[in-house]
Design an enzyme around this catalytic site. Structure first.
Site, PDB file in Angstrom:
ATOM      1  N   GLY A 113      25.408 -10.400 -15.550  1.00 48.72           N
ATOM      2  CA  GLY A 113      24.556 -11.375 -14.883  1.00 48.72           C
ATOM      3  C   GLY A 113      24.228 -12.594 -15.713  1.00 48.72           C
ATOM      4  CD  GLU A 134      28.605  -2.868 -15.899  1.00 44.98           C
ATOM      5  OE1 GLU A 134      28.842  -1.648 -15.881  1.00 44.98           O
ATOM      6  OE2 GLU A 134      27.861  -3.428 -15.065  1.00 44.98           O
ATOM      7  N   PRO A 135      30.096  -8.406 -18.351  1.00 41.86           N
ATOM      8  CG  PRO A 135      31.174  -9.489 -20.119  1.00 41.86           C
ATOM      9  CD  PRO A 135      30.534  -8.179 -19.724  1.00 41.86           C
ATOM     10  NE  ARG A 147      27.509 -15.420 -11.739  1.00 45.88           N
ATOM     11  CZ  ARG A 147      27.409 -15.473 -10.412  1.00 45.88           C
ATOM     12  NH1 ARG A 147      27.848 -16.529  -9.769  1.00 45.88           N
ATOM     13  NH2 ARG A 147      26.869 -14.478  -9.755  1.00 45.88           N
ATOM     14  NE  ARG A 149      28.878 -17.822  -6.147  1.00 41.45           N
ATOM     15  CZ  ARG A 149      28.169 -18.800  -6.692  1.00 41.45           C
ATOM     16  NH1 ARG A 149      28.650 -20.030  -6.719  1.00 41.45           N
ATOM     17  NH2 ARG A 149      26.983 -18.566  -7.195  1.00 41.45           N
ATOM     18  CE1 TYR A 204      25.243 -14.151  -2.536  1.00 45.19           C
ATOM     19  CE2 TYR A 204      26.838 -15.099  -4.049  1.00 45.19           C
ATOM     20  CZ  TYR A 204      26.332 -13.997  -3.379  1.00 45.19           C
ATOM     21  OH  TYR A 204      26.906 -12.765  -3.554  1.00 45.19           O
ATOM     22  CB  CYS A 261      35.517 -23.604  13.926  1.00 44.13           C
ATOM     23  SG  CYS A 261      34.916 -24.328  15.457  1.00 44.13           S
ATOM     24  CD  GLU A 262      30.837 -20.458  11.681  1.00 46.86           C
ATOM     25  OE1 GLU A 262      29.631 -20.774  11.735  1.00 46.86           O
ATOM     26  OE2 GLU A 262      31.337 -19.549  12.360  1.00 46.86           O
ATOM     27  CE1 TYR A 273      31.431 -11.465  -7.843  1.00 49.43           C
ATOM     28  CE2 TYR A 273      30.490 -13.138  -9.271  1.00 49.43           C
ATOM     29  CZ  TYR A 273      30.743 -11.810  -8.976  1.00 49.43           C
ATOM     30  OH  TYR A 273      30.315 -10.834  -9.836  1.00 49.43           O
TER      31      TYR A 273
END
Length: 440
Positions: free
Chosen positions: A247, A289-290, A292, A329, A333, A360-361, A390
């Site tokens: 994280g 646990e890297p 990103r 993302r 997010y 189409c959004e 991601y």
């Protein structure tokens, strides 16, 4: 600019010594481009941060959910990393990449029996058990096979990281792990210790993602050791491994101010050592646990500009040939990115536009207020920075858009590591109806 990104005399953006305009011409757009040298540099920075703590045993496990391909897993393996997988698909990819099974850790809150069987068949290093049902199922499967498995228990320490609510995972109201304060964790430890086939090596916690301060890790570690002090004496549980997850925040835009990796590692290790001394406990092996923080800044997505729409007094939209299908993302997010006109990188970026995708959004917007040159026009090349985590791993076929290609670049050479999908790939697993019938 990140890693080996430079602006050439021709005004083009270069990555790994290669002109991004040439990359777009050769491989098409959208295109995921990874700066391999920067990923290697990030891995070295984690190793160097740990190497200062000479009396400590440690493991760095690449969190493959951030970006999982055969080539990426091979790179992680070549650098001696361990590997965090969260599904049968990620485990399959790791095994096909030739990654050492004994260095694989299997996460996830709903592992199927087939996935657990796959892990047992491969004799992976550890399963991070997330809940009581998994604990029981894994114990039964091991008993039926006459096989043992080392496990860690995922603990929810009741700590809320300062990040987006969708990526906070350490607070009490989460689908992950055994809660510390309501007795779930202690019960799980007791059950695991009673098992004849599960070897409880230690505990795991992960408080969230994109974290910019050390305090959350410090509080989580202290919370765990306040209980370890009791469990060691009450249940004779000696923690050999403490996995504090990942994280670690990265710089997506100029408003992000991530800490150096060494600051995180020092805070984590110092807190563990202090807590062990305070409670007269042995210092466990430390795992992180890297994901990103290894691949995020190394990734750049190249797009070709298409249509535009200028709404006087409101905003100007410029659409690219990708969008939420290759980077969800921003929609999911509210993630922020910065971009550069890759074929006009030396021109002043003095025009504010909204970069829209082609899906189409209404919510398919990559960047709301991107600064681009006044001459920005259809056919130009846009490089959205820091998309290595991601993007590819969360890509979809929404609107039947084929997934982009992925290339690794370093020292003037480009290697295709994922081929661009074709329209034929989109329907490869479709099964058409052979006959149609209707009743009136």
């Amino acid at each position: 600019m990140y890693g080996t990104q430079t602006i050439g005399k021709d005004g083009h953006l270069y990555i790994g010594g290669i002109d991004t305009v040439r990359l777009a011409e050769e491989f098409g757009t959208p295109l995921y481009v990874y700066d391999t040298a920067l990923m290697k540099q990030k891995i070295r920075s984690f190793k160097e941060a740990f190497s200062k703590h000479t009396a400590l045993s440690w493991q760095i496990a690449y969190a493959s959910k951030a970006f999982s391909t055969l080539a990426m897993i091979q790179l992680a393996g070549d650098f001696g990393l361990s590997l965090d997988v969260v599904s049968g698909g990620e485990l399959y990819t790791a095994l096909k990449a030739g990654f050492p099974a004994e260095r694989i850790h299997f996460h996830g809150n709903n592992k199927s029996k087939d996935e657990l069987a796959m892990a047992l068949d491969a004799k992976i290093g550890a399963v991070i058990v997330d809940n009581f049902s998994e604990l029981n199922v894994l114990d039964q499967m091991c008993a039926e096979r006459g096989q043992n498995m080392e496990i860690l228990l995922r603990i929810t320490p009741g700590v809320e990281a300062h990040t987006h609510e969708f990526i906070m995972t350490g607070h009490d109201d989460t689908k992950f792990g055994f809660n510390l304060d309501n007795g779930m964790a202690e019960r799980a430890v007791l059950l695991a210790l009673r098992s004849e086939h599960l070897a409880l090596k230690g505990l795991h916690c992960h408080i969230g993602s994109q974290i910019f301060e050390t305090e959350g890790f410090v509080r989580a570690i202290r919370a765990i050791f306040s209980h370890m002090n009791v469990w060691t004496r009450k249940m004779n549980f000696h923690m050999k491994v403490l996995n504090v997850g990942g994280g670690f925040g990265i710089k997506y835009t100029g408003s992000d101010h991530p800490l150096p990796i060494g600051r995180f590692i020092d805070a984590i290790v110092d807190t563990i050592e202090d807590e062990c001394a305070r409670h007269s406990l042995s210092v466990p092996e430390v795992w992180i646990e890297p994901g990103r923080s290894i691949v995020g800044e190394a990734g750049t997505t190249l797009y070709t500009l298409g249509s535009s729409k200028d709404i006087p007094g409101i905003r100007k939209y410029i659409a690219v040939d990708g969008g939420m299908a290759d980077n969800i993302r921003p929609a999911l997010y509210q993630a922020n990115y910065e971009a550069i006109c890759a074929n006009r990188a030396n021109e002043p970026a003095d025009q504010s536009v909204t970069i829209a995708g082609k899906c189409c959004e209404t919510g398919d917007v990559l960047i709301k207020d991107a600064l681009v040159p006044e001459s920005f026009k259809s056919g130009d090349l846009l490089a959205v920075l820091c998309t290595g985590a991601y993007g590819y791993s969360m890509a979809s076929h929404y609107n039947r858009l084929p997934n982009p290609a992925v290339v690794f670049v370093e020292d003037g050479e480009a290697s295709i590591v994922v081929r661009r999908e074709t329209y034929e790939d989109l329907i490869r697993h479709d099964v058409p109806l052979k006959t149609f019938s209707s009743r009136e």
